[in-house]
Write a protein that holds these residues in place. Structure first.
Motif, PDB file in Angstrom:
ATOM      1  N   VAL A  57      14.744  14.504  70.649  1.00 24.22           N
ATOM      2  CA  VAL A  57      15.504  13.453  71.379  1.00 24.22           C
ATOM      3  C   VAL A  57      15.645  13.695  72.839  1.00 24.22           C
ATOM      4  CG1 VAL A  57      17.338  11.568  71.331  1.00 24.22           C
ATOM      5  CG2 VAL A  57      15.904  12.388  69.143  1.00 24.22           C
ATOM      6  N   LEU A  58      15.212  13.046  73.959  1.00 19.69           N
ATOM      7  CA  LEU A  58      15.690  12.999  75.150  1.00 19.69           C
ATOM      8  C   LEU A  58      17.048  12.122  75.351  1.00 19.69           C
ATOM      9  CD1 LEU A  58      12.322  13.337  77.082  1.00 19.69           C
ATOM     10  CD2 LEU A  58      13.790  15.120  76.230  1.00 19.69           C
ATOM     11  N   THR A  59      18.139  12.194  75.269  1.00 15.77           N
ATOM     12  CA  THR A  59      19.343  11.450  75.474  1.00 15.77           C
ATOM     13  C   THR A  59      19.739  11.178  76.996  1.00 15.77           C
ATOM     14  OG1 THR A  59      21.105  13.419  75.472  1.00 15.77           O
ATOM     15  CG2 THR A  59      20.145  12.804  73.368  1.00 15.77           C
ATOM     16  N   LYS A  60      20.480  10.169  76.807  1.00 17.11           N
ATOM     17  CA  LYS A  60      20.656   9.827  78.283  1.00 17.11           C
ATOM     18  C   LYS A  60      19.678   9.191  79.106  1.00 17.11           C
ATOM     19  CE  LYS A  60      25.049  12.544  78.230  1.00 17.11           C
ATOM     20  NZ  LYS A  60      25.794  13.338  78.660  1.00 17.11           N
ATOM     21  N   ALA A  61      18.917   8.615  78.369  1.00 16.91           N
ATOM     22  CA  ALA A  61      17.565   7.960  79.083  1.00 16.91           C
ATOM     23  C   ALA A  61      17.773   6.916  80.221  1.00 16.91           C
ATOM     24  CB  ALA A  61      16.609   7.327  78.302  1.00 16.91           C
ATOM     25  N   ASP A  62      19.071   6.348  80.250  1.00 12.25           N
ATOM     26  CA  ASP A  62      19.518   5.224  81.180  1.00 12.25           C
ATOM     27  C   ASP A  62      19.537   5.958  82.363  1.00 12.25           C
ATOM     28  OD1 ASP A  62      23.051   5.580  81.221  1.00 12.25           O
ATOM     29  OD2 ASP A  62      21.773   6.377  79.091  1.00 12.25           O
ATOM     30  N   LEU A  63      20.044   7.283  82.657  1.00 13.84           N
ATOM     31  CA  LEU A  63      20.231   7.839  83.780  1.00 13.84           C
ATOM     32  C   LEU A  63      18.781   8.086  84.463  1.00 13.84           C
ATOM     33  CD1 LEU A  63      22.600  10.716  82.677  1.00 13.84           C
ATOM     34  CD2 LEU A  63      23.170   8.457  83.672  1.00 13.84           C
ATOM     35  N   VAL A  64      17.666   7.785  83.852  1.00 20.03           N
ATOM     36  CA  VAL A  64      16.303   7.956  84.607  1.00 20.03           C
ATOM     37  C   VAL A  64      15.568   6.284  84.590  1.00 20.03           C
ATOM     38  CG1 VAL A  64      14.129   8.986  84.561  1.00 20.03           C
ATOM     39  CG2 VAL A  64      16.093  10.029  83.660  1.00 20.03           C
ATOM     40  N   PRO A  65      16.271   5.608  85.519  1.00 14.64           N
ATOM     41  CA  PRO A  65      15.576   4.108  85.326  1.00 14.64           C
ATOM     42  C   PRO A  65      14.330   3.962  85.693  1.00 14.64           C
ATOM     43  CG  PRO A  65      16.938   4.851  87.510  1.00 14.64           C
ATOM     44  CD  PRO A  65      17.059   5.919  86.575  1.00 14.64           C
ATOM     45  N   ASP A  66      13.408   4.913  86.439  1.00 16.38           N
ATOM     46  CA  ASP A  66      12.239   4.761  86.645  1.00 16.38           C
ATOM     47  C   ASP A  66      11.180   5.327  85.343  1.00 16.38           C
ATOM     48  OD1 ASP A  66       9.878   4.800  88.089  1.00 16.38           O
ATOM     49  OD2 ASP A  66       9.801   7.016  88.233  1.00 16.38           O
ATOM     50  N   ALA A  67      10.760   4.098  85.005  1.00 15.90           N
ATOM     51  CA  ALA A  67       9.784   4.032  83.657  1.00 15.90           C
ATOM     52  C   ALA A  67       8.878   5.322  83.624  1.00 15.90           C
ATOM     53  CB  ALA A  67       9.205   2.995  83.327  1.00 15.90           C
ATOM     54  N   ALA A  68       8.221   5.429  85.046  1.00 16.22           N
ATOM     55  CA  ALA A  68       7.156   6.180  85.236  1.00 16.22           C
ATOM     56  C   ALA A  68       7.534   7.733  85.146  1.00 16.22           C
ATOM     57  CB  ALA A  68       6.337   6.210  86.462  1.00 16.22           C
ATOM     58  N   GLY A  69       8.857   7.870  85.902  1.00 21.95           N
ATOM     59  CA  GLY A  69       9.439   9.114  85.716  1.00 21.95           C
ATOM     60  C   GLY A  69       9.841   9.771  84.464  1.00 21.95           C
ATOM     61  N   LEU A  70      10.327   8.707  83.619  1.00 22.10           N
ATOM     62  CA  LEU A  70      10.834   8.920  82.299  1.00 22.10           C
ATOM     63  C   LEU A  70       9.425   9.241  81.494  1.00 22.10           C
ATOM     64  CD1 LEU A  70      12.977   9.054  80.130  1.00 22.10           C
ATOM     65  CD2 LEU A  70      12.747   6.315  79.846  1.00 22.10           C
ATOM     66  N   GLY A  71       8.512   8.663  81.572  1.00 26.56           N
ATOM     67  CA  GLY A  71       7.357   8.932  80.863  1.00 26.56           C
ATOM     68  C   GLY A  71       6.776  10.355  81.164  1.00 26.56           C
ATOM     69  N   HIS A  72       7.066  10.908  82.596  1.00 28.99           N
ATOM     70  CA  HIS A  72       6.724  12.228  82.862  1.00 28.99           C
ATOM     71  C   HIS A  72       7.232  13.394  82.226  1.00 28.99           C
ATOM     72  CE1 HIS A  72       3.366  11.271  85.398  1.00 28.99           C
ATOM     73  NE2 HIS A  72       4.149  10.735  86.621  1.00 28.99           N
ATOM     74  N   LEU A  73       8.722  13.018  81.909  1.00 26.72           N
ATOM     75  CA  LEU A  73       9.737  13.960  81.426  1.00 26.72           C
ATOM     76  C   LEU A  73       9.422  14.033  79.890  1.00 26.72           C
ATOM     77  CD1 LEU A  73      13.124  13.022  83.234  1.00 26.72           C
ATOM     78  CD2 LEU A  73      11.969  15.005  83.611  1.00 26.72           C
ATOM     79  N   ALA A  74       9.114  12.802  79.367  1.00 27.29           N
ATOM     80  CA  ALA A  74       8.790  12.875  77.948  1.00 27.29           C
ATOM     81  C   ALA A  74       7.629  13.580  77.839  1.00 27.29           C
ATOM     82  CB  ALA A  74       8.735  11.626  77.465  1.00 27.29           C
ATOM     83  N   GLU A  75       6.592  13.662  78.690  1.00 25.55           N
ATOM     84  CA  GLU A  75       5.257  14.336  78.595  1.00 25.55           C
ATOM     85  C   GLU A  75       5.521  15.780  78.725  1.00 25.55           C
ATOM     86  OE1 GLU A  75       1.014  14.385  80.851  1.00 25.55           O
ATOM     87  OE2 GLU A  75       2.167  12.724  81.162  1.00 25.55           O
ATOM     88  N   ASP A  76       6.326  16.323  79.574  1.00 27.24           N
ATOM     89  CA  ASP A  76       6.675  17.728  79.651  1.00 27.24           C
ATOM     90  C   ASP A  76       7.531  18.280  78.595  1.00 27.24           C
ATOM     91  OD1 ASP A  76       5.517  17.555  82.404  1.00 27.24           O
ATOM     92  OD2 ASP A  76       7.491  17.581  83.429  1.00 27.24           O
ATOM     93  N   ALA A  77       8.184  17.348  77.938  1.00 25.45           N
ATOM     94  CA  ALA A  77       8.859  17.806  76.858  1.00 25.45           C
ATOM     95  C   ALA A  77       7.869  18.036  75.579  1.00 25.45           C
ATOM     96  CB  ALA A  77      10.218  17.158  76.423  1.00 25.45           C
ATOM     97  N   ALA A  78       7.119  17.113  75.559  1.00 24.09           N
ATOM     98  CA  ALA A  78       6.026  16.970  74.403  1.00 24.09           C
ATOM     99  C   ALA A  78       4.907  18.194  74.579  1.00 24.09           C
ATOM    100  CB  ALA A  78       5.086  15.730  74.455  1.00 24.09           C
ATOM    101  N   GLY A  79       4.950  18.794  75.674  1.00 26.32           N
ATOM    102  CA  GLY A  79       3.993  19.924  76.044  1.00 26.32           C
ATOM    103  C   GLY A  79       4.600  21.103  75.559  1.00 26.32           C
ATOM    104  N   ALA A  80       5.904  21.041  75.377  1.00 24.97           N
ATOM    105  CA  ALA A  80       6.993  22.250  75.030  1.00 24.97           C
ATOM    106  C   ALA A  80       7.089  22.207  73.453  1.00 24.97           C
ATOM    107  CB  ALA A  80       8.179  22.524  75.478  1.00 24.97           C
ATOM    108  N   ALA A  81       6.565  21.277  72.730  1.00 18.78           N
ATOM    109  CA  ALA A  81       6.892  20.768  71.334  1.00 18.78           C
ATOM    110  C   ALA A  81       5.827  20.281  70.741  1.00 18.78           C
ATOM    111  CB  ALA A  81       8.209  20.060  71.226  1.00 18.78           C
ATOM    112  N   PRO A  82       4.642  21.074  70.767  1.00 16.53           N
ATOM    113  CA  PRO A  82       3.277  20.289  69.929  1.00 16.53           C
ATOM    114  C   PRO A  82       3.742  19.880  68.547  1.00 16.53           C
ATOM    115  CG  PRO A  82       3.063  22.801  70.233  1.00 16.53           C
ATOM    116  CD  PRO A  82       4.285  22.244  70.956  1.00 16.53           C
ATOM    117  N   GLY A  83       3.283  18.866  68.147  1.00 15.06           N
ATOM    118  CA  GLY A  83       3.121  18.445  66.770  1.00 15.06           C
ATOM    119  C   GLY A  83       4.854  17.893  66.583  1.00 15.06           C
ATOM    120  N   VAL A  84       5.656  17.518  67.707  1.00 16.98           N
ATOM    121  CA  VAL A  84       6.978  17.161  67.303  1.00 16.98           C
ATOM    122  C   VAL A  84       7.164  15.839  67.935  1.00 16.98           C
ATOM    123  CG1 VAL A  84       9.374  17.455  67.584  1.00 16.98           C
ATOM    124  CG2 VAL A  84       7.826  19.327  67.002  1.00 16.98           C
TER     125      VAL A  84
END
Length: 379
Positions: free
Chosen positions: A157-184
């Protein structure tokens, strides 16, 4: 026809502890203790040699004197199922702990190479990573490795998502995190705005009835705020992070087991912030956390390939063609080395403790033998 058989049997009522995770398997394991007149209960909080235990008759305060072993891995922990004295005993004691199904364990910072159980019998390990600072992918990989090792199902869970108002930027952060956690599964959540909270709550109800969720992560990750959002009440104390460095204060100082709303079911364990996340017997968890590297390694020419300079290394080939990132491989190597070193130190400590116990027994044996041989004094 007997008088009783003329009426249909009433449907069996659910066990009072079912909302806390009690089921038929726990009932079978507890049978020997029930025969002794003991009561089942779930540990909700532990502090200073005593613990709060939720029983069918309510929460009781019990002494843990009889469940204090030498092994720190077996010390009573929030989430444990216990056998406690029935009403009428003063004080009441925890007489035994039931075997754990899962346990989230990290290594302590002590030089003794010991493990610390953070939560027991957990179904969902919610790994909280705040977006108030740069996401530390290495730390994510550590948490995911420990979660897979525990036997619980990790959810990032990426908390405090309201601190990243840019939807595209939030998507990139989630993508990077998913790359470090395959299957999660990765969710961006803001407890302040409510974004993603319903999706998280729905994900946590996908397990067994009365499932247990543990919130884990550093101080300042917003775990207590997220706990309040899931509980629907301001149960947990919340404090702001420090302005000078953005780090959180230790709002939660004990591990607390809290019932989730009846409509959702299950319980939540809120844990204190983690400063360090040391691996503990995480070989299997590392294999799942770095599943893509393990799959590549199976195609290497040599079975004992160290993925260094060996010819025919599928892992190095993936790095060269860009399929596998260099950071990811370096993190894998680092965590593998750490896990091996810890295992070696732990084995050495256990051998030293066993030698000490043997010496103590030998010394006691010699003392008793000398006493038998020594003639009694004449008065």
């Amino acid at each position: 026809m007997s008088a009783d058989s003329s009426f249909p049997c009433p449907p069996s009522r659910p066990h009072p502890l079912a909302p806390y995770g009690w089921d038929a398997d726990w009932d079978a394991v507890f049978a020997p203790y029930a025969a002794q007149g003991l009561l089942p209960g779930r540990v909700a909080r532990v502090d200073r040699g005593r613990c709060d235990v939720v029983t069918a008759g309510g929460t009781v305060r019990a002494d843990t004197e009889f469940v204090v072993p030498r092994d720190p891995m077996k010390i009573v922990c929030t989430g444990d199922w216990a056998a406690v004295d029935p009403e009428g005993h003063d004080p009441r004691y925890v007489r035994a702990l039931l075997p754990r199904r899962t346990a989230f364990v990290r290594s302590t910072s002590s030089k003794r190479s010991e493990g610390q159980v953070l939560a027991a019998n957990v179904d969902h390990a919610v790994l909280c990573v705040p977006l108030s600072a740069e996401v530390d992918l290495g730390r994510v990989e550590r948490l995911v490795s420990l979660a897979w090792t525990s036997g619980a199902r990790p959810l990032l869970v990426l908390t405090k998502a309201d601190l990243v108002p840019d939807a595209a930027g939030l998507g990139h952060l989630a993508e990077d995190a998913a790359g470090a956690a395959p299957g999660v599964r990765v969710l961006a959540v803001s407890a302040e705005s409510g974004e993603g909270v319903d999706a998280l709550a729905e994900a946590l109800t996908g397990g067994p009835a009365g499932g247990t969720t543990a919130l884990l992560g550093p101080s300042g990750a917003g775990k207590s705020t997220l706990a309040n959002a899931l509980l629907g009440t301001e149960t947990q104390d919340v404090r702001a992070v420090r302005d000078r460095d953005g780090k959180g204060r230790h709002t939660t100082t004990t591990r607390n087991l809290l019932p989730l709303p009846a409509a959702r079911g299950g319980v939540l364990i809120d844990t204190p912030g983690l400063r360090g996340v040391g691996l503990w017997d995480a070989g299997e968890g590392l294999g799942q956390a770095f599943a893509e590297i393990e799959a590549l390694a199976a195609r290497c020419r040599f079975g004992d390939c160290a993925h260094g300079t060996e010819p025919g290394c599928a892992v190095l080939a993936a790095v060269e063609d860009g399929t596998l990132g260099e950071r990811r491989l370096a993190s894998y190597r680092k965590l593998q080395r750490e896990n091996v070193r810890l295992a070696a130190r732990t084995d050495a400590r256990l051998r030293a403790e066993e030698r000490r116990r043997v010496k103590e027994k030998q010394a006691l044996g010699r003392h008793l033998h000398d006493r038998k041989r020594k003639p009694p004094r004449l008065r």
